[in-house]
Motif scaffolding. Structure first.
Motif, PDB file in Angstrom:
ATOM      1  N   PRO A 130       0.805  -1.237   0.000  1.00  0.00           N
ATOM      2  CA  PRO A 130       0.000   0.000   0.000  1.00  0.00           C
ATOM      3  C   PRO A 130       0.827   1.272   0.000  1.00  0.00           C
ATOM      4  O   PRO A 130       0.334   2.314  -0.408  1.00  0.00           O
ATOM      5  N   TRP A 131       2.089   1.196   0.477  1.00  0.00           N
ATOM      6  CA  TRP A 131       2.909   2.405   0.522  1.00  0.00           C
ATOM      7  C   TRP A 131       3.624   2.670  -0.798  1.00  0.00           C
ATOM      8  O   TRP A 131       4.237   3.710  -0.965  1.00  0.00           O
ATOM      9  N   LYS A 132       3.552   1.754  -1.756  1.00  0.00           N
ATOM     10  CA  LYS A 132       4.180   1.966  -3.062  1.00  0.00           C
ATOM     11  C   LYS A 132       3.177   2.676  -3.972  1.00  0.00           C
ATOM     12  O   LYS A 132       2.551   2.070  -4.852  1.00  0.00           O
ATOM     13  N   THR A 133       3.017   3.966  -3.720  1.00  0.00           N
ATOM     14  CA  THR A 133       1.965   4.735  -4.386  1.00  0.00           C
ATOM     15  C   THR A 133       2.151   4.798  -5.902  1.00  0.00           C
ATOM     16  O   THR A 133       1.177   4.830  -6.645  1.00  0.00           O
ATOM     17  N   GLN A 243       5.815   1.940   5.492  1.00  0.00           N
ATOM     18  CA  GLN A 243       5.954   3.383   5.396  1.00  0.00           C
ATOM     19  C   GLN A 243       7.038   3.912   6.322  1.00  0.00           C
ATOM     20  O   GLN A 243       7.863   4.746   5.931  1.00  0.00           O
ATOM     21  N   PHE A 244       7.061   3.435   7.566  1.00  0.00           N
ATOM     22  CA  PHE A 244       8.079   3.920   8.503  1.00  0.00           C
ATOM     23  C   PHE A 244       9.476   3.431   8.126  1.00  0.00           C
ATOM     24  O   PHE A 244      10.464   4.130   8.356  1.00  0.00           O
ATOM     25  N   ALA A 268      16.012   3.393  -0.406  1.00  0.00           N
ATOM     26  CA  ALA A 268      14.718   3.312   0.275  1.00  0.00           C
ATOM     27  C   ALA A 268      13.690   2.493  -0.501  1.00  0.00           C
ATOM     28  O   ALA A 268      12.545   2.362  -0.051  1.00  0.00           O
ATOM     29  N   GLU A 269      14.080   1.961  -1.660  1.00  0.00           N
ATOM     30  CA  GLU A 269      13.185   1.173  -2.515  1.00  0.00           C
ATOM     31  C   GLU A 269      11.949   1.976  -2.919  1.00  0.00           C
ATOM     32  O   GLU A 269      10.816   1.497  -2.860  1.00  0.00           O
ATOM     33  N   VAL A 270      12.191   3.224  -3.293  1.00  0.00           N
ATOM     34  CA  VAL A 270      11.133   4.105  -3.790  1.00  0.00           C
ATOM     35  C   VAL A 270      11.240   4.150  -5.311  1.00  0.00           C
ATOM     36  O   VAL A 270      12.294   4.493  -5.857  1.00  0.00           O
ATOM     37  N   GLY A 271      10.159   3.786  -5.989  1.00  0.00           N
ATOM     38  CA  GLY A 271      10.228   3.658  -7.440  1.00  0.00           C
ATOM     39  C   GLY A 271      10.439   4.964  -8.177  1.00  0.00           C
ATOM     40  O   GLY A 271      11.120   5.012  -9.195  1.00  0.00           O
ATOM     41  N   ASN A 272       9.867   6.051  -7.657  1.00  0.00           N
ATOM     42  CA  ASN A 272       9.941   7.350  -8.335  1.00  0.00           C
ATOM     43  C   ASN A 272      10.849   8.305  -7.553  1.00  0.00           C
ATOM     44  O   ASN A 272      10.468   8.786  -6.482  1.00  0.00           O
TER      45      ASN A 272
END
Length: 329
Positions: A130-133, A243-244, A268-272
């Motif tokens: 859910p946190w991978k917007t 998320q944390f 942080a494994e954030v796609g964007n």
């Protein structure tokens, strides 16, 4: 080889893939003769399925044998393993074997290895965290394209926020929007979407944001909305942990002096990478120690829920405790 193995937590996506396979393999007029689904409540389900798939199809179309919720890739008795070894290499071209399971196949098992060796498709259907917007928005746009609905970037983001990673709900909402826009070529705006999609205005990410700011009253109100919407407790916890953990990695990279958004996004494994700026703003007033201290509390919460403690009271108590970590930040 005509062998398919599907697994994952996204039941709706698996159902769609199975329906596509059925449409491709089976002739509607001969389905009753050529389609077999076997549930795992029968001890001989796997053996029976392997015997069935060796039977030539009747009439037009092919034969499809579906082992529903199969445990062959988690636990495989010796007699089933031997039958797999004999059957898989010689399945007739027009017969198809399908195995589905919610659980990930155990790569160490001989049964998993032999299925991977012969399978036409060995595919996972995971739920998007859910946190991978960014991935949620991509899923919304893909569903809109499939159903035939035109969206603006803002409406896609709103829908992703409203339905989260519930694929079934996403496609139900898309069908509703498709009926509403029948004959129209204009993309839907947020005002219309807000009136048509009323699933939830609160989600677990908003709960994380309330906790981050130490807003105990807001966090409890959001938690109450989530519970009223029948959001599973463990799913709420999984979102909070994700998320944390993301916020912690971003903060650690900032403290280390890293300024490159791409490098921070990768860690942080954030796609964007463009999202990094907003994440940095969200945690600007927080310390690494505060974020580190949150994760053990979330782990305690997860363990308590899995041990059978009351979902509502356990969540409420721990949310208050989590908010206290950030009070005065």
């Amino acid at each position: 080889m005509p062998i398919y193995v599907y697994w994952g937590e996204d039941d709706f996506a698996i159902e769609k893939a199975v329906a596509v396979l059925c449409d491709r393999v089976l002739d509607p007029q001969w389905t009753s003769f050529n389609y077999t689904s076997l549930l795992p409540d029968r001890d001989d389900a796997a053996i029976q399925g392997l015997n069935q798939v060796m039977t030539p199809s009747f009439g037009a179309g092919g034969r499809l044998v579906w082992l529903v919720n199969s445990t062959v890739c988690q636990h495989c008795p010796d007699n089933v393993l031997a039958e797999l070894g004999r059957t898989l290499p010689v399945i007739p071209e027009n017969s198809f074997l399908l195995l589905t399971s919610r659980n990930k196949p155990d790569e160490r098992l001989k049964s998993t290895k032999i299925l991977k060796q012969y399978a036409t498709e060995f595919r996972e259907f995971p739920l998007i965290p859910p946190w991978k917007t960014e991935l949620l928005v991509q899923a919304v746009n893909q569903a809109a394209q499939t159903v035939g609905v035109k969206l603006t970037p803002k409406t896609a983001e709103f829908i992703a926020e409203s339905v989260g990673n519930d694929t079934r709900l996403l496609y139900n909402e898309m069908e509703k929007l498709h009926l509403y826009t029948a004959g129209s070529t204009q993309p839907l705006d947020v005002d219309i979407i807000t009136k048509l999609i009323g699933n939830t205005t609160q989600n677990s990410l908003q709960l994380a944001a309330a906790i981050r700011t130490g807003d105990t009253a807001g966090a409890l109100a959001t938690l109450s909305d989530l519970i009223a919407a029948s959001e599973p407790a463990l799913r709420i916890v999984a979102t909070l942990i994700g998320q944390f953990r993301t916020w912690l990695w971003v903060k650690i990279m900032m403290e280390s002096g890293e300024r490159n958004p791409q490098a921070i996004a990768q860690a942080a494994e954030v796609g964007n990478p463009k999202r990094i700026y907003f994440l940095q703003q969200e945690i600007k007033s927080l310390s690494v120690q505060q974020l580190i201290s949150i994760l053990p509390l979330l782990l305690e919460l997860e363990v308590s829920l899995k041990q059978g403690y009351s979902d509502i009271s356990t969540l409420q108590t721990k949310v208050i405790e989590l908010c206290q970590v950030f009070r005065g930040s």
